[in-house]
Design a protein around this motif. Structure first.
Motif: not given
Ligand code: PLP
Ligand code: PLP
Ligand code: FES
Ligand code: FES
Lengths: 145, 387, 387, 145
Positions: C235-237, C67, C202, C208-209, C225, C240, C73-74, C70
């Protein structure tokens, strides 16, 4: 997202339309997605389906399965038509995305509803045929998170 | 001849070449850790602070009130959960609307499971929230009002300034999901009494995977992503420097061209609406005719279903959407269309076309020509039409 | 002559040119919404599924268990909070270690506020967690064990397979923060009994991200999220896509070159360690000498302080770090160095140098030459030296 | 992150070293960051600071503020030296990043500690001088989230 066969049946649906004096007609709807399918059958005195026609308000998969279903039942006996399940229709279309499996149920149920109408009109009983449901319930459970 | 006409800009946009250009050095040349001591990292830090400055001033606030996130969904989750947690001693009631994006609605549903109460306000037939309704919903334990700036499906722009004023009269925090509106229409967080504002880079020709949350200075808000001390300890995670630099550039261009884009896109929008209304029967415009995002067109075509329409449009090279972007994989009819009072079958027959500043009138003519045929073809197959 | 030697690869890395190349089309050409019906969006979806495949097979699992998030950390926040919430009826006890990254430790602190209990295991002087300690800490209400695969500061690689086996013998879920270890050393989630694994793009010459969380099939995990139906509703969004495509490429290259990199970097690492130990007095290697990330060198130089060293190294064009990457803005001595038993003053004098596969022996010679002078200079200023 | 002046004083610190027989010497430490500063003062019979020297174990800001502090107090009377506050040192350095403000307190406290030592040794009282603290507590509050 759809197989080539699905796209073909969606773009060039077979047997779209209505029938003047159908031997049986059935309309079913899917509560979850609000789609509706109507199936017309022309059945001869030997119980052979000579022609099937449909009208569908629904997604691409619904249109394609309707189209395929009409092709699959044509030429079959009433009894054989009962075996045109949603799985059979899906297989004939080279599969559907998981989220669209339920659409193929519409086609199966539409056939059953039309056969039921035919049976009622002619006062006969078709082995294994259940009375049609108005609403097709979601059969698969969605994953819960 | 088959063209390619991308009309799904409310879902996501093409990144501007200038934006990619601005990002490139930060992948392979200026890649240091922005939180590091060495000068090489300080260059990244500077780029981040410059972006914060650009974005702060785009909504009338200081740079230091801008916090970078991974996108609109994270910003929405953070705003709601962060306020809920920080203010739970004050109360556990939140007011929002029935037409919010799922990033708000599903977060509210989650908060309900955690013991919060949420009031979902109705909207009128145009999708407008009534400030009067907001006022009536306020209770002594209300801690947050969250109303989207503009709706992502039907484009209706909400009376944010009035709602903000009401929130502040009552000492209640006000969040707005401005993912669709930011850099498309003017926003001033001071004038509009906005305490928290969510935005996402990929909606304004910036990169995907980057967004921000504006947090009013002094506002207590719990962190959502815990960890390192980035973003002044409020949002952990190694800074997405290329994303931030790209967002900076995208915002800079979007703000500089906003007036011009609004003018151009509104005209094209109204042209397309007029042609569809004139030439396709049983077509209903969804959303407010005037209080509307410049780039949004949303119609319901009776007797037919959205996905079929989308596939046929796609075959003609036209990208559109039906229901909200994130859920077009889903079967549920759009909650927004249901909220404005459409029955299920009609809600299923919706089409959203959203413009960019690259779209031409000729392209829209091409779209209408195909749309007419497609609607006619699908209606001829429909058991509901002329029945 | 001043060179430029980037030795902060544990903080973040240079994106490989091939990775940027792979991403580029997804900014300006293939930018459609991956969740859309139109074919243009399906291209993005395909790219995402290809990446999932690459990543799944890199850790010995199916694509569908990967899955995208970002970043590290997330992923860490999601794993911990998601398990805590989903299994709270079973228990509220979590076992972790004192040397985890702040993305784990601060999330645990947050969970403690929410009524969870967390056991923070000690480590030995090399930074190793003892599987025996893990076993002893298990209680009937333990729902999760989270132990990092390799430490980000001192590079120690933990006995993950043993710990995983213990977790599974007791029917407890096992998460590992593999942000530092992923694609640097071999990982097999089946063999190692890993249920959840966090990684970040990264750190492996990717963008990154972007990062991911591996979630064992069938495992119940609450969303972190909330919102749209992306990532199979977990995981919404908006996806990327360029980030995911870049990660795909970075993983592909990192996996193909892993053996070779391990060999090369371990040799360089041991060379640098040997030179420092031979030539600089009062220098102590931190972390395990053998069970160690191939690219990590971490020393404490007595009587001097880390930041001063970093600034002087920077003046010679050398990028290093002191304490963990994310907190070098902070003043606290590294919790990891305290956990391995160093006193405060010594913990303050740490230097972490982390290699990439572009580093040469000549560059390391340049580093040692400068480091010797810098350490000598700072010691001459120190009230603690020869006192 | 640091101003040019800070970098200059860090790279070329003035008055680093020890003093044989200082009129006063003071050592202070900062509990929070574990840094230590020692200040030596050479004070003549008129109470004028002729020279100041320092040794510091600390960050770049600590080194630079020590260096600047020794320059600022040199030539001043004991009484005037009390006015060399951390703010004065920071200003002379063109400012410090917010997270480093507390480092300049080390310098202020080191001057005070050395003056206190001088006062004790000579049995005099310096107006406004408080006994030195062993640990400099964090004076600013950090934002809480
Ligand atoms: C072990 C470890 N976990 C988590 C993280 C956080 O990753 P990110 O900064 O990508 O969010 C890092 C990197 O800083 C890390 O080294
Ligand atoms: C109104 C609104 N809010 C939130 C989001 C979520 O943004 P993102 O997909 O960037 O996370 C979207 C976009 O899909 C949106 O239109
Ligand atoms: S029939 Fe409704 S989604 Fe297919
Ligand atoms: S003196 Fe400790 S951080 Fe500056």
């Amino acid at each position: 997202m759809y197989s080539e066969k699905v796209m073909d049946h969606f773009q060039n649906p077979r047997n779209v339309g209505e029938m003047e004096n159908p031997s049986g007609v059935g309309t079913v709807g899917n509560a979850k997605c609000g789609d509706i399918m109507r199936m017309y059958l022309d059945i001869d005195e030997n119980g052979i389906i000579k022609e099937a026609k449909f009208k569908t308000f629904g997604c691409g998969a619904a249109v394609a399965t309707s189209s395929m279903a009409t092709e699959l039942v044509a030429g079959k006996t009433v009894q054989e038509a009962l075996e045109v399940t949603n799985k059979a229709v899906m297989e004939a279309l080279d599969g559907l995305p998981p989220v669209k499996v339920h659409c193929s149920l519409l086609a199966e149920q539409a056939i059953h509803a039309a056969l039921w109408d035919y049976a009622q009109k002619n006062g006969i009983k078709i082995e294994g045929l259940e009375p049609p449901v108005n609403d097709i319930e979601e059969l698969e459970e969605e994953e819960e998170y | 001849m088959k063209e390619f006409v991308y009309l799904d800009n409310a879902a996501t946009t093409k990144v501007r070449p200038e934006v990619v250009e601005a990002m490139l050095p930060y992948f392979t040349e200026i890649y240091g850790n922005a939180s590091a001591v060495y000068d090489f990292g300080q260059k990244c830090k500077q780029a981040i602070e410059d972006a914060r400055e650009t974005i702060g001033s785009s909504i009338g606030t200081k740079a230091s009130n801008i916090y970078f996130t991974a996108g609109g969904s994270e910003s929405d989750n953070w705003a709601l959960k962060g306020v809920a947690e920080a203010y739970k001693d004050k109360g556990k009631h939140i007011i929002t609307t029935k037409i919010e994006h799922h990033a708000i609605l599903h977060t509210c549903a989650y908060l309900e499971q955690q013991g919060y109460e949420v009031t979902y306000l109705d909207v009128d037939a145009d999708g407008l929230v009534s400030p009067e309704d907001v006022k009536k919903a306020i209770r002594p334990d209300t801690i947050l009002i969250s109303v989207m700036f503009a709706n992502n499906e039907i484009g209706t722009i909400e009376p944010i300034e009035e709602i903000g004023a009401i929130a502040h009269e009552h000492g209640i925090l006000f969040h707005t999901d401005a993912v669709q509106a930011y850099a498309q229409v003017p926003i001033d967080v001071e004038k509009m009494h906005i305490d928290l504002l969510s935005a996402s880079g990929h909606k304004l020709n910036g990169p995907k995977g980057i967004g921000f949350l504006y947090i009013r200075q002094g506002l207590k808000l719990k962190s959502f992503i815990h960890g390192g001390a980035q973003e002044r300890k409020r949002r952990a995670g190694t800074e997405n420097v290329p994303g931030i630099v790209g967002l900076d550039k995208a915002v800079e261009i979007a703000m500089a061209t906003m007036d011009e884009r609004i003018k151009k896109e509104s005209e094209l929008r109204d042209y397309l609406i007029a042609r569809i209304e004139d030439e396709i029967p049983f077509a209903k415009l969804n959303g407010h005719r005037v209080k509307r995002l410049p780039n949004n067109i949303n119609f319901c075509f009776r007797f037919i279903e959205g996905e079929s329409m989308l596939i046929m449009l796609d075959m003609a090279g036209i990208c559109g959407s039906s229901g909200s972007a994130c859920t077009s994989g889903s079967l549920d009819p759009s909650h927004v269309l249901l909220a404005i009072g459409l029955p299920h079958e009609i809600a299923h027959g919706s089409l959203r076309l959203t413009l960019s500043d690259e779209i031409t009138k000729e392209q829209l003519d091409y779209v209408v020509d195909h749309l007419k045929e497609i609607v006619a073809k699908l209606r001829s197959m429909s058991p509901l039409y002329e029945d």
